[in-house]
Scaffold this motif. Structure first.
Motif, PDB file in Angstrom:
ATOM      1  N   UNK A  90       0.843  -1.196   0.000  1.00 48.89           N
ATOM      2  CA  UNK A  90       0.000   0.000   0.000  1.00 48.89           C
ATOM      3  C   UNK A  90       0.873   1.239   0.000  1.00 48.89           C
ATOM      4  N   UNK A  91       0.329   2.330  -0.562  1.00 49.01           N
ATOM      5  CA  UNK A  91       1.067   3.597  -0.499  1.00 49.01           C
ATOM      6  C   UNK A  91       0.860   4.285   0.841  1.00 49.01           C
ATOM      7  N   UNK A  92      -0.002   3.746   1.693  1.00 49.97           N
ATOM      8  CA  UNK A  92      -0.284   4.341   2.999  1.00 49.97           C
ATOM      9  C   UNK A  92       0.767   3.860   4.004  1.00 49.97           C
ATOM     10  N   UNK A  93       1.949   4.479   3.959  1.00 52.26           N
ATOM     11  CA  UNK A  93       3.068   4.062   4.802  1.00 52.26           C
ATOM     12  C   UNK A  93       3.075   4.847   6.102  1.00 52.26           C
ATOM     13  N   UNK A  94       3.254   4.142   7.199  1.00 53.71           N
ATOM     14  CA  UNK A  94       3.403   4.809   8.485  1.00 53.71           C
ATOM     15  C   UNK A  94       4.703   4.351   9.142  1.00 53.71           C
ATOM     16  N   UNK A  95       5.538   5.328   9.513  1.00 49.61           N
ATOM     17  CA  UNK A  95       6.768   5.038  10.243  1.00 49.61           C
ATOM     18  C   UNK A  95       6.580   5.475  11.697  1.00 49.61           C
ATOM     19  N   UNK A  96       6.956   4.610  12.595  1.00 47.14           N
ATOM     20  CA  UNK A  96       6.807   4.893  14.025  1.00 47.14           C
ATOM     21  C   UNK A  96       8.206   5.021  14.641  1.00 47.14           C
ATOM     22  N   UNK A  97       8.507   6.224  15.148  1.00 47.95           N
ATOM     23  CA  UNK A  97       9.812   6.484  15.759  1.00 47.95           C
ATOM     24  C   UNK A  97       9.632   6.740  17.255  1.00 47.95           C
ATOM     25  N   UNK A  98      10.241   5.901  18.056  1.00 50.26           N
ATOM     26  CA  UNK A  98      10.285   6.150  19.495  1.00 50.26           C
ATOM     27  C   UNK A  98      11.516   7.016  19.801  1.00 50.26           C
ATOM     28  N   UNK A  99      11.407   7.834  20.836  1.00 51.58           N
ATOM     29  CA  UNK A  99      12.570   8.616  21.253  1.00 51.58           C
ATOM     30  C   UNK A  99      12.654   8.677  22.778  1.00 51.58           C
ATOM     31  N   UNK A 100      13.819   8.959  23.248  1.00 51.25           N
ATOM     32  CA  UNK A 100      14.102   8.996  24.689  1.00 51.25           C
ATOM     33  C   UNK A 100      13.696  10.353  25.257  1.00 51.25           C
ATOM     34  N   UNK A 101      12.868  10.339  26.295  1.00 47.04           N
ATOM     35  CA  UNK A 101      12.487  11.571  26.972  1.00 47.04           C
ATOM     36  C   UNK A 101      13.451  11.932  28.101  1.00 47.04           C
ATOM     37  N   UNK A 102      13.998  10.919  28.747  1.00 46.56           N
ATOM     38  CA  UNK A 102      14.878  11.167  29.894  1.00 46.56           C
ATOM     39  C   UNK A 102      16.182  11.829  29.456  1.00 46.56           C
ATOM     40  N   UNK A 103      16.781  12.546  30.373  1.00 52.76           N
ATOM     41  CA  UNK A 103      18.038  13.239  30.088  1.00 52.76           C
ATOM     42  C   UNK A 103      19.188  12.245  29.957  1.00 52.76           C
ATOM     43  N   UNK A 104      20.144  12.620  29.137  1.00 52.36           N
ATOM     44  CA  UNK A 104      21.427  11.905  29.094  1.00 52.36           C
ATOM     45  C   UNK A 104      22.360  12.633  30.042  1.00 52.36           C
ATOM     46  N   UNK A 105      22.769  11.989  31.113  1.00 51.56           N
ATOM     47  CA  UNK A 105      23.600  12.646  32.122  1.00 51.56           C
ATOM     48  C   UNK A 105      25.003  12.034  32.151  1.00 51.56           C
ATOM     49  N   UNK A 106      25.922  12.811  32.709  1.00 53.63           N
ATOM     50  CA  UNK A 106      27.308  12.365  32.883  1.00 53.63           C
ATOM     51  C   UNK A 106      27.923  11.887  31.575  1.00 53.63           C
ATOM     52  N   UNK A 107      27.644  12.609  30.502  1.00 52.41           N
ATOM     53  CA  UNK A 107      28.240  12.290  29.206  1.00 52.41           C
ATOM     54  C   UNK A 107      29.632  12.932  29.124  1.00 52.41           C
TER      55      UNK A 107
END
Length: 337
Positions: A90-107
């Motif tokens: 189908x041309x009805x494509x859906x991409x699902x992207x999860x992302x991190x909400x929490x902070x990245x600390x001590x980098x």
């Protein structure tokens, strides 16, 4: 395509980011040909967000945890049967992207090459290296997604670290060039410098949808060449101060050091090719340092003569003047009292 896989693709899907890795910031959920079926369930766990891209456009950014029902034009079975002439897609494509909400600390961050700038005290180029930590989080997920992540299916903390380093080094270099912190005081200014750089970096990363929550310079180190040059200057200044304390200028002090070192070497002054009269020549320089303005005041004149006698006695103690030379000079000075 096997018949089993065909029918499997027609079923509703439960979409969830399981086993989330700490260093992953963006993760595209894998779906067969990206055809998410109508009424599929989307589960967003605490500390996660989700971006939905449908027909090539971002249609939603979700930051609240919970269970959501997706509505698309891809109805089970019907879609693929109608689209059988399009390779069952189908041309009805859906991409699902999860992302991190929490902070990245001590980098961790660090300079791979020395930063060069002019020292404000010593007035010569110095080379400085630095390292420290930062904390950062995704504040505007859609903006960061479109500006940075793009078509990547996975975007990690290491990817972000490379982006950070590419911005940190020019910012630190610019700040040091502006403030010209010296080797003498940079350690006491690290907190102030960290705050200045954090503000500059936030202006940069804010345009990318990131929030720099913390930035610290833990240590600044200097190259061996820089330390050697500073050490030479420091030693010369120390000698100059020592000379001033005994009433000598720097040149006279260097002569005194040379004579003392020669006297302590094997063979003494004679072994160094020096004559005993060299000490007396140095002693004569004290006469030239007398303050003409005090010659008319008997008390001041006497104090000056006493100081000269003390200085001559120092030359005797150092083995530069002989006792006979000292006695002769002493008699001359005492006649002036």
């Amino acid at each position: 395509m096997g018949l089993g896989n065909f029918f499997k693709r027609q079923l509703k899907t439960v979409i969830e980011w399981k086993n989330q890795e700490q260093n992953v910031l963006f993760y595209e959920f894998p779906t067969p040909t990206n055809e998410v079926k109508n009424a599929s369930k989307l589960i967003i766990n605490p500390g996660q967000g989700c971006i939905l891209v449908y027909k090539g456009e971002v249609i939603d950014v979700m930051t609240k945890s919970g269970i959501y029902e997706l509505s698309t034009s891809n109805h089970p079975f019907i879609t693929n049967l109608v689209k059988i002439l399009q390779s069952l897609e189908s041309e009805h494509k859906m991409h699902v992207y999860f992302f991190r909400l929490a902070s990245l600390v001590n980098q961790k961050w660090g300079t791979s090459t020395p930063i060069k700038y002019i020292d404000s005290v010593y007035q010569f180029p110095i080379e400085l290296g630095a390292y420290g930590t930062y904390a950062i989080k995704i504040e505007q997920a859609q903006h960061f997604f479109t500006e940075v992540v793009g078509s990547k299916s996975v975007y990690t903390a290491n990817d972000l670290s490379q982006l950070m380093i590419s911005r940190i080094i020019p910012t630190i270099t610019s700040q040091l060039a502006t403030e010209s912190y010296s080797y003498q005081n940079i350690d006491s200014q690290l907190v102030k410098l960290s705050d200045q750089i954090k503000q500059s970096l936030q202006a940069i990363f804010g345009k990318l949808g990131l929030l720099l929550e913390d930035f610290q310079i833990e240590s600044a180190t200097f190259s061996e060449e820089t330390l050697e040059r500073i050490s030479k200057i420091a030693n010369s200044r120390t000698d100059a101060l020592a000379a001033k304390e005994v009433g000598l200028d720097y040149v006279e002090h260097e002569k005194l050091k040379a004579l003392r070192d020669a006297a302590q070497n094997e063979g003494g002054l004679a072994g160094a090719g020096l004559q005993l009269g060299a000490g007396l020549d140095l002693a004569k320089s004290f006469d030239l340092n007398k303050n003409n303005a005090t010659n008319t005041a008997a008390t001041a004149n006497n104090e000056q003569i006493i100081n000269q006698l003390k200085q001559l006695k120092q030359l005797v103690d150092e083995g530069i003047l002989t006792q006979e030379e000292f006695n002769a000079k002493k008699a001359q000075l005492l006649d002036k009292l």
